[in-house]
Write an enzyme that holds these catalytic residues in place. Sequence first.
Site, short mmCIF file in Angstrom:
data_model
loop_
_atom_site.label_atom_id
_atom_site.label_comp_id
_atom_site.label_asym_id
_atom_site.label_seq_id
_atom_site.Cartn_x
_atom_site.Cartn_y
_atom_site.Cartn_z
N LEU A 52 0.70 -1.30 -0.05
CA LEU A 52 -0.15 -0.03 0.08
C LEU A 52 0.76 1.34 -0.03
CD1 LEU A 52 -2.72 -0.76 2.58
CD2 LEU A 52 -2.95 -0.95 0.21
N ASP A 53 0.28 2.26 -0.59
CA ASP A 53 1.13 3.57 -0.45
C ASP A 53 1.38 3.88 1.04
OD1 ASP A 53 0.72 3.56 -3.09
OD2 ASP A 53 -0.85 5.13 -3.06
N LYS A 54 2.22 4.79 1.18
CA LYS A 54 2.72 5.18 2.54
C LYS A 54 1.58 5.75 3.24
CE LYS A 54 5.76 8.14 5.41
NZ LYS A 54 6.92 9.13 5.38
N THR A 56 -1.99 5.54 2.37
CA THR A 56 -3.07 4.87 2.60
C THR A 56 -3.05 3.98 3.60
OG1 THR A 56 -3.01 4.82 0.10
CG2 THR A 56 -4.21 3.25 1.13
#
Length: 240
Positions: A52-54, A56
């Site tokens: 996951l994106d940082k 998110t």
Amino acid sequence: MKLDLLYEDSHYIIVNKPSGLLSIPDRHNAAIPSVLGLLRLQFPSVFTIHRLDKDTSGILCFAKDEDTHRYTSQLFEKREVKKNYIGIVHGCMQEESGVIEDAIMEHPVIKGKMIIHQKQGKPSITKYEVLESFGLYSFVKFDILTGRTHQIRVHMQNYVHPIVCDVMYVKPDPVFISQLKKKFKLSKDEEEEKPILSRLALHAFRLNFIGPDGKEIDIEAPLPKDMNAMLNQCRKWMKK
């Protein structure tokens, strides 16, 4: 930092990642905490299946052995894993549901940023459904059929309804109650208003797939307090 473990069996460890924490260690700065690094303090041999994106939050799945990692990675490649996200976007969307199929590629100059490019980009498919509309904002569910970097964020920015507080794809102003409530007055005990949401309003809330033993894995992560607080304020002051 203590991780929020949602599920564990002989094959998997599934955690609820908070916003602001990396999924895997930074190659250039190993001292920055990550979910994988924290997990390996307790489970030395876990393997990363997806990321996951940082910024998110939400469900992140890890394998306990190489065979499980290989099997589940193939499920992701074959699009046999259902990944559902919830987000808060700017504006009132005209269509209650739809499919976005704009191809995505890396920005030619800005490192880490993605752009829409129909010729050179990779096929990217995002389904969306508006759950609630508040005029200034909309509460939306996303199903991603491909796993491109920043896929939902890029698609929604190009669709002119970017994710709230996205520092990379839109002006990342935090959200205050004064923006939602008419005739807002600051409390006597407060010198300045505090934001109710100041991070990317995107949450991976559900993951569903069949494990190597034939067992269905269907996990949900509750909506984070800050996103829930913003939605409650929108419902209170801006419900259409």
